[in-house]
Scaffold this motif. Structure first.
Motif, mmCIF file in Angstrom:
data_model
loop_
_atom_site.group_PDB
_atom_site.id
_atom_site.type_symbol
_atom_site.label_atom_id
_atom_site.label_comp_id
_atom_site.label_asym_id
_atom_site.label_seq_id
_atom_site.Cartn_x
_atom_site.Cartn_y
_atom_site.Cartn_z
ATOM 1 N N GLU A 43 0.834 -1.204 0.000
ATOM 2 C CA GLU A 43 0.000 0.000 0.000
ATOM 3 C C GLU A 43 0.869 1.254 0.000
ATOM 4 O O GLU A 43 0.586 2.220 -0.722
ATOM 5 C CB GLU A 43 -0.929 0.006 1.214
ATOM 6 N N LYS A 44 1.918 1.243 0.808
ATOM 7 C CA LYS A 44 2.830 2.382 0.870
ATOM 8 C C LYS A 44 3.472 2.607 -0.495
ATOM 9 O O LYS A 44 3.516 3.735 -0.991
ATOM 10 C CB LYS A 44 3.904 2.129 1.930
ATOM 11 N N ARG A 45 3.949 1.531 -1.104
ATOM 12 C CA ARG A 45 4.603 1.636 -2.418
ATOM 13 C C ARG A 45 3.604 2.098 -3.477
ATOM 14 O O ARG A 45 3.942 2.899 -4.352
ATOM 15 C CB ARG A 45 5.207 0.278 -2.788
ATOM 16 N N THR A 46 2.385 1.601 -3.391
ATOM 17 C CA THR A 46 1.351 2.004 -4.346
ATOM 18 C C THR A 46 1.075 3.498 -4.242
ATOM 19 O O THR A 46 0.966 4.183 -5.263
ATOM 20 C CB THR A 46 0.051 1.211 -4.094
ATOM 21 N N LYS A 47 0.981 4.010 -3.017
ATOM 22 C CA LYS A 47 0.751 5.441 -2.832
ATOM 23 C C LYS A 47 1.911 6.255 -3.386
ATOM 24 O O LYS A 47 1.696 7.293 -4.021
ATOM 25 C CB LYS A 47 0.538 5.762 -1.349
ATOM 26 N N GLU A 48 3.150 5.783 -3.160
ATOM 27 C CA GLU A 48 4.317 6.494 -3.694
ATOM 28 C C GLU A 48 4.276 6.517 -5.220
ATOM 29 O O GLU A 48 4.532 7.552 -5.838
ATOM 30 C CB GLU A 48 5.613 5.813 -3.228
ATOM 31 N N LEU A 49 3.928 5.375 -5.813
ATOM 32 C CA LEU A 49 3.880 5.300 -7.273
ATOM 33 C C LEU A 49 2.747 6.152 -7.840
ATOM 34 O O LEU A 49 2.905 6.788 -8.889
ATOM 35 C CB LEU A 49 3.734 3.845 -7.723
ATOM 36 N N GLU A 50 1.603 6.177 -7.151
ATOM 37 C CA GLU A 50 0.492 7.006 -7.610
ATOM 38 C C GLU A 50 0.854 8.481 -7.544
ATOM 39 O O GLU A 50 0.513 9.261 -8.432
ATOM 40 C CB GLU A 50 -0.759 6.727 -6.767
ATOM 41 N N LYS A 51 1.563 8.865 -6.493
ATOM 42 C CA LYS A 51 2.003 10.254 -6.358
ATOM 43 C C LYS A 51 2.971 10.599 -7.483
ATOM 44 O O LYS A 51 2.846 11.647 -8.130
ATOM 45 C CB LYS A 51 2.673 10.452 -4.995
ATOM 46 N N LYS A 52 3.927 9.709 -7.726
ATOM 47 C CA LYS A 52 4.900 9.922 -8.799
ATOM 48 C C LYS A 52 4.184 9.965 -10.148
ATOM 49 O O LYS A 52 4.489 10.809 -10.990
ATOM 50 C CB LYS A 52 5.929 8.790 -8.786
ATOM 51 N N ASN A 53 3.232 9.069 -10.339
ATOM 52 C CA ASN A 53 2.474 9.028 -11.583
ATOM 53 C C ASN A 53 1.685 10.316 -11.774
ATOM 54 O O ASN A 53 1.572 10.826 -12.888
ATOM 55 C CB ASN A 53 1.533 7.823 -11.591
ATOM 56 N N GLY A 54 1.138 10.854 -10.693
ATOM 57 C CA GLY A 54 0.383 12.109 -10.774
ATOM 58 C C GLY A 54 1.270 13.254 -11.224
ATOM 59 O O GLY A 54 0.884 14.077 -12.056
ATOM 60 N N LYS A 55 2.489 13.313 -10.681
ATOM 61 C CA LYS A 55 3.430 14.358 -11.085
ATOM 62 C C LYS A 55 3.803 14.196 -12.552
ATOM 63 O O LYS A 55 3.847 15.176 -13.300
ATOM 64 C CB LYS A 55 4.691 14.303 -10.221
ATOM 65 N N GLU A 56 4.075 12.961 -12.964
ATOM 66 C CA GLU A 56 4.440 12.713 -14.351
ATOM 67 C C GLU A 56 3.281 13.053 -15.282
ATOM 68 O O GLU A 56 3.485 13.610 -16.358
ATOM 69 C CB GLU A 56 4.861 11.252 -14.530
ATOM 70 N N GLN A 57 2.065 12.728 -14.871
ATOM 71 C CA GLN A 57 0.905 13.041 -15.702
ATOM 72 C C GLN A 57 0.740 14.547 -15.829
ATOM 73 O O GLN A 57 0.396 15.049 -16.902
ATOM 74 C CB GLN A 57 -0.366 12.410 -15.110
ATOM 75 N N LEU A 63 3.293 19.461 -21.214
ATOM 76 C CA LEU A 63 3.977 19.290 -22.497
ATOM 77 C C LEU A 63 2.976 19.212 -23.649
ATOM 78 O O LEU A 63 3.219 19.764 -24.733
ATOM 79 C CB LEU A 63 4.861 18.045 -22.471
ATOM 80 N N ASN A 64 1.846 18.550 -23.433
ATOM 81 C CA ASN A 64 0.809 18.490 -24.468
ATOM 82 C C ASN A 64 0.255 19.877 -24.767
ATOM 83 O O ASN A 64 -0.019 20.209 -25.928
ATOM 84 C CB ASN A 64 -0.313 17.542 -24.050
ATOM 85 N N GLN A 65 0.086 20.699 -23.730
ATOM 86 C CA GLN A 65 -0.372 22.071 -23.943
ATOM 87 C C GLN A 65 0.646 22.860 -24.751
ATOM 88 O O GLN A 65 0.287 23.623 -25.650
ATOM 89 C CB GLN A 65 -0.645 22.760 -22.606
ATOM 90 N N LYS A 66 1.929 22.694 -24.435
ATOM 91 C CA LYS A 66 2.981 23.382 -25.188
ATOM 92 C C LYS A 66 2.977 22.930 -26.648
ATOM 93 O O LYS A 66 3.133 23.744 -27.556
ATOM 94 C CB LYS A 66 4.354 23.125 -24.565
ATOM 95 N N ILE A 67 2.789 21.632 -26.856
ATOM 96 C CA ILE A 67 2.737 21.107 -28.222
ATOM 97 C C ILE A 67 1.584 21.735 -28.982
ATOM 98 O O ILE A 67 1.741 22.152 -30.140
ATOM 99 C CB ILE A 67 2.623 19.566 -28.211
ATOM 100 N N GLU A 68 0.419 21.802 -28.338
ATOM 101 C CA GLU A 68 -0.744 22.415 -28.986
ATOM 102 C C GLU A 68 -0.473 23.868 -29.344
ATOM 103 O O GLU A 68 -0.808 24.328 -30.444
ATOM 104 C CB GLU A 68 -1.974 22.310 -28.082
ATOM 105 N N LYS A 69 0.139 24.611 -28.416
ATOM 106 C CA LYS A 69 0.458 26.017 -28.691
ATOM 107 C C LYS A 69 1.433 26.134 -29.854
ATOM 108 O O LYS A 69 1.267 26.984 -30.737
ATOM 109 C CB LYS A 69 1.045 26.684 -27.441
ATOM 110 N N LEU A 70 2.459 25.278 -29.845
ATOM 111 C CA LEU A 70 3.444 25.309 -30.926
ATOM 112 C C LEU A 70 2.816 24.922 -32.268
ATOM 113 O O LEU A 70 3.151 25.509 -33.305
ATOM 114 C CB LEU A 70 4.625 24.399 -30.604
ATOM 115 N N GLU A 71 1.919 23.971 -32.264
ATOM 116 C CA GLU A 71 1.236 23.579 -33.504
ATOM 117 C C GLU A 71 0.376 24.730 -34.022
ATOM 118 O O GLU A 71 0.353 25.003 -35.222
ATOM 119 C CB GLU A 71 0.373 22.334 -33.278
ATOM 120 N N LYS A 72 -0.324 25.410 -33.115
ATOM 121 C CA LYS A 72 -1.132 26.557 -33.539
ATOM 122 C C LYS A 72 -0.248 27.657 -34.100
ATOM 123 O O LYS A 72 -0.560 28.248 -35.146
ATOM 124 C CB LYS A 72 -1.955 27.099 -32.359
ATOM 125 N N LEU A 73 0.852 27.934 -33.414
ATOM 126 C CA LEU A 73 1.793 28.953 -33.880
ATOM 127 C C LEU A 73 2.365 28.555 -35.231
ATOM 128 O O LEU A 73 2.463 29.384 -36.144
ATOM 129 C CB LEU A 73 2.918 29.147 -32.859
#
Length: 89
Positions: A43-57, A63-73
């Motif tokens: 459970e502890k490891r799962t919470k750590e991974l979920e937290k890390k996954n949240g940051k990565e997401q 990055l997806n927002q930046k890509i969209e802005k760059l594509e529009k530009l």
């Protein structure tokens, strides 16, 4: 040995059964404790991974927002270049 077995009565048998039962319960309890420890660690490891996954997401979303802005530009620049090239012709 045979005399001892012959002299056994129901109380002796019940007492031996009680001892066997207590030993089996002790084994079961220690097994349960080990499982609980493993479950808590998971459970502890799962919470750590979920937290890390949240940051990565969150980083992926940025990055997806930046890509969209760059594509529009890029599209605007292409339109301007193509638009000007059409006018020049």
């Amino acid at each position: 040995m045979m005399e001892w077995i012959n002299n056994m009565n129901c109380c002796h048998i019940a007492f031996m059964a009680l001892i066997v039962n207590m030993v089996s319960l002790a084994i079961y309890a220690s097994y349960n404790v080990r499982l609980d420890k493993k479950e808590m660690n998971l459970e502890k490891r799962t919470k750590e991974l979920e937290k890390k996954n949240g940051k990565e997401q969150h980083e992926i979303d940025k990055l997806n927002q930046k890509i969209e802005k760059l594509e529009k530009l890029n599209n605007l620049l292409v339109e301007k270049v193509l638009g000007k090239s059409k006018i020049k012709k």
